[in-house]
Design an enzyme around this catalytic site. Structure first.
Site, PDB file in Angstrom:
ATOM      1  N   ARG A  26       0.835  -1.216   0.000  1.00  0.00           N
ATOM      2  CA  ARG A  26       0.000   0.000   0.000  1.00  0.00           C
ATOM      3  C   ARG A  26       0.862   1.255   0.000  1.00  0.00           C
ATOM      4  O   ARG A  26       0.522   2.259  -0.608  1.00  0.00           O
ATOM      5  CB  ARG A  26      -0.957   0.001   1.189  1.00  0.00           C
ATOM      6  CG  ARG A  26      -2.076  -0.982   1.012  1.00  0.00           C
ATOM      7  CD  ARG A  26      -3.095  -0.858   2.096  1.00  0.00           C
ATOM      8  NE  ARG A  26      -4.110  -1.877   1.897  1.00  0.00           N
ATOM      9  CZ  ARG A  26      -5.197  -1.965   2.584  1.00  0.00           C
ATOM     10  NH1 ARG A  26      -5.425  -1.093   3.562  1.00  0.00           N
ATOM     11  NH2 ARG A  26      -6.072  -2.914   2.346  1.00  0.00           N
TER      12      ARG A  26
ATOM     13  N   CYS B 187       5.709   6.451 -12.643  1.00  0.00           N
ATOM     14  CA  CYS B 187       4.804   5.599 -11.876  1.00  0.00           C
ATOM     15  C   CYS B 187       3.897   4.773 -12.793  1.00  0.00           C
ATOM     16  O   CYS B 187       3.330   3.774 -12.357  1.00  0.00           O
ATOM     17  CB  CYS B 187       3.991   6.429 -10.891  1.00  0.00           C
ATOM     18  SG  CYS B 187       3.026   7.743 -11.652  1.00  0.00           S
TER      19      CYS B 187
END
Length: 169
Positions: free
Chosen positions: A118, A135
């Site tokens: 996470r 990303c």
């Protein structure tokens, strides 16, 4: 002073915000610099943005990347601030090779915290310097795209673009 410029790319307008040293503070597929300014950490967030028609090496790198020179963005300096893990994770993202996406689990492991999946996803979500801190190269297990601030069609285009360029080499 802080500057921004917007240029057209195959997947839409791309805006980059840089400081006086041409270090990227934020970037993404938008024509609105105010979409980007809030993404910059408050410690370095500019109060004013000044428009330029181009940003020299930064503008050239973005154009070259979209034209197929996928490594053109690699040497562009980026500045982002946050906690130690996020700053480290963003550096790790810059080392993920184009054409070789990884999973969030692998990204967490590369970042030194294998259980922090996470946290790895948060590093992607909080990344202000899209493209320069890639990303988009992080996927869910099984190859699903996951999220992307600039939309899944843009993420798919970037991954396909990088894969095509990487296989040509």
């Amino acid at each position: 002073m802080t500057y921004f410029a917007t240029q057209l790319t195959p997947i839409g307008p791309f805006t980059t915000i840089v400081d006086t040293d041409d270090v990227v503070l934020a970037s993404g597929w938008t024509a609105e610099p105010e979409d980007l300014r809030p993404l910059i950490h408050p410690r370095i967030r500019p109060t004013e943005l000044h428009v330029r028609t181009e940003l020299g090496n930064v503008t050239r790198a973005v154009a070259a990347y979209h034209d197929g020179a996928i490594d053109a963005i690699d040497d562009i300096a980026v500045q982002q601030h946050s906690g130690e893990f996020l700053e480290h994770a963003w550096k790790i993202l810059r080392a993920v090779p184009a054409g070789a996406p990884i999973t969030y689990s692998a990204f967490a492991e590369l970042s030194g915290r294998p259980a922090a999946v996470r946290g790895a996803a948060s590093a992607c979500a909080r990344n202000a310097a899209a493209l320069f801190v890639p990303c988009h190269r992080v996927l869910r297990i099984g190859g699903n795209l996951g999220g992307f601030r600039w939309g899944l069609p843009a993420k798919r285009w970037l991954l396909d673009h990088e894969n095509a360029a990487a296989t040509r080499v």
